[in-house]
Design a protein around this motif. Structure first.
Motif, PDB file in Angstrom:
ATOM      1  N   THR A  75       0.803  -1.226   0.000  1.00  0.00           N
ATOM      2  CA  THR A  75       0.000   0.000   0.000  1.00  0.00           C
ATOM      3  C   THR A  75       0.836   1.277   0.000  1.00  0.00           C
ATOM      4  N   GLN A  77       2.747   4.122  -1.412  1.00  0.00           N
ATOM      5  CA  GLN A  77       2.971   4.765  -2.690  1.00  0.00           C
ATOM      6  C   GLN A  77       4.423   5.188  -2.865  1.00  0.00           C
ATOM      7  N   GLN A  78       5.070   5.604  -1.764  1.00  0.00           N
ATOM      8  CA  GLN A  78       6.453   6.036  -1.884  1.00  0.00           C
ATOM      9  C   GLN A  78       7.353   4.869  -2.235  1.00  0.00           C
ATOM     10  N   VAL A 152      -5.269  -0.722  -8.767  1.00  0.00           N
ATOM     11  CA  VAL A 152      -4.542   0.509  -9.080  1.00  0.00           C
ATOM     12  C   VAL A 152      -5.275   1.264 -10.163  1.00  0.00           C
ATOM     13  N   GLN A 158      -2.844   7.471 -13.169  1.00  0.00           N
ATOM     14  CA  GLN A 158      -1.629   7.605 -12.374  1.00  0.00           C
ATOM     15  C   GLN A 158      -0.765   8.755 -12.886  1.00  0.00           C
ATOM     16  N   ASP A 161      -0.680  12.285 -11.308  1.00  0.00           N
ATOM     17  CA  ASP A 161       0.183  12.613 -10.192  1.00  0.00           C
ATOM     18  C   ASP A 161       1.519  13.095 -10.747  1.00  0.00           C
ATOM     19  N   THR A 164       4.580  10.510 -10.346  1.00  0.00           N
ATOM     20  CA  THR A 164       4.382   9.310 -11.159  1.00  0.00           C
ATOM     21  C   THR A 164       4.351   9.670 -12.633  1.00  0.00           C
TER      22      THR A 164
END
Length: 411
Positions: A75, A77-78, A152, A158, A161, A164
């Motif tokens: 989970t 994201q980083q 996802v 995505q 962002d 990303t």
């Protein structure tokens, strides 16, 4: 003779299952080349394969590619961004050298064996040259029925962002530079689809019956691989427990001290392998029936073991079951939690969360598994599934099925 190129994530759990497959392909007369970091040279050459090294910053690799969270899901994201950044950097670092090495007609591979978790050099070259790819997956595969990862967003979502999106732009530039006429979404989908070698029996895969025949569940292929010398059994005739946390989550002296206390006053022999995770003296007073090693040949020890306590690594759990040994898994991250849970579901082992580890819990669970007829029967059933999966020979068959007729005839 065909030429088969392996592009595998430079981690033991990913590399080791492929080595027996490479050995089988070489025995069948094929030429095999591995692109890997220098620390795997000896293992690769021992199979008869050729070795193509690249430079690797090991500290950055471990910091980036080894999940830190003790959680049952991916989970963070980083962590995803860090992983993507590393994979892109490695792709750009290696792609030119690999293209020059394989670019000549005589050296161009007939099949690429690519680890979906590795960087994308092999996938890009295969797409550029129109060479078939088969995935090499040491753990679970995903489809619309089951995935270890949460749902996802699409590539387009995505990309909204900024961080990303910048990474996706680099992927798009790489594809365009190498004249791979695919969208990022299509390229990513191809990396995680199509023919596959999965080093599990179908019965161990979540929703295993929902995958088609192109996904080859060939079972673990690690038993013939040994890199840690000889080992002499105690010769006492007593039951033995093998304890290991692998090479990624091994720096846990508190855990190993709990194991020493768990079996200090028992009539069991104990083998602890900590892979350098414990400094001299950190375990305190260790009685003589508990033998502590940096490394020991796992297959040789398992041949004498009644139970194995481990970190829940998929290859490790299945190697233990292959030897008829039930497992206690102490998982450290999402994939390991999935394997520990699957072992429990199939009745071949038990799961203990890190927070619940005590000497008493370890000892009681070990005794319960060792004394259970139901567990022995479940281990025997899964062991039969592993044997039926076909191992390295089945994996080599799947690779050969992708060869063009001319290459197959030459082989």
């Amino acid at each position: 003779m065909a030429h088969i190129a392996f592009f595998i994530l430079p981690a033991a759990g990913h590399v080791n299952p492929t080595l027996s497959v490479a050995r089988e392909l070489v025995a069948r007369g094929h030429r095999v080349t591995y692109a890997l970091s220098e620390n795997y040279r000896e293992r690769v050459l021992a199979t008869g394969a050729e070795f193509l090294p690249y430079a690797l910053d090991q500290d950055r690799f471990w910091d980036t590619m080894v999940p830190k969270q003790d959680a049952a899901e991916y989970t963070d994201q980083q962590e995803f961004v860090n992983m993507m950044t590393w994979m892109l950097d490695m792709t750009r670092q290696t792609l030119g050298d690999f293209e020059r090495h394989f670019g000549d007609g005589a050296d161009r591979p007939d099949v690429f064996v690519c680890d979906p978790s590795s960087f994308w050099s092999g996938h890009i070259l295969a797409a550029k040259w129109g060479v078939p790819v088969i995935r090499s997956t040491p753990t679970y595969v995903a489809n619309e029925h089951w995935s270890l990862h949460p749902p996802v967003d699409t590539a387009e979502e995505q990309a909204e962002d900024p961080v990303t999106g910048a990474l996706f732009e680099v992927v798009a530039e790489l594809l365009a530079e190498h004249r791979v006429e695919k969208s990022i979404g299509d390229f990513a989908a191809e990396v995680h689809s199509g023919p596959a070698l999965v080093y599990l029996p179908r019965a161990f895969q979540y929703a295993g019956d929902t995958f088609g025949e192109e996904v080859g569940f060939v079972g673990p292929c690690t038993s013939a691989n040994s890199f840690h010398g000889e080992w002499e059994p105690p010769g006492t005739g007593r039951r033995l427990v093998l304890i290991s946390l692998g090479t990624l989550y091994n720096k846990q002296p508190d855990f190993f001290r709990a194991c020493v206390e768990a079996f200090r006053d028992t009539d069991w022999d104990v083998v602890i392998t900590h892979a350098g995770g414990v400094a001299e003296g950190e375990l305190g007073d260790v009685p003589p029936h508990i033998r502590v090693y940096d490394f020991a040949p796992q297959g040789a020890v398992l041949a004498h073991a009644s139970v194995m306590i481990n970190h829940g690594g998929t290859s490790t759990v299945l190697q233990a079951v292959s030897e008829g040994v039930p497992v206690i898994a102490v998982p450290q991250m999402a994939e390991l939690h999935a394997t520990a849970t699957r072992a429990e579901q199939l009745g071949v082992g038990a799961k203990i969360l890190r927070k619940d580890v005590t000497p008493e819990r370890l000892r009681e669970t070990t005794l319960a598994l060792a004394g259970s007829a139901e567990v022995r029967a479940a281990v025997a059933r899964l062991r039969g599934e592993i044997e039926a999966a076909g191992g390295p020979a089945a994996a080599a068959d799947a690779v050969e099925a992708l060869l063009a007729p001319a290459a197959a005839t030459a082989a």
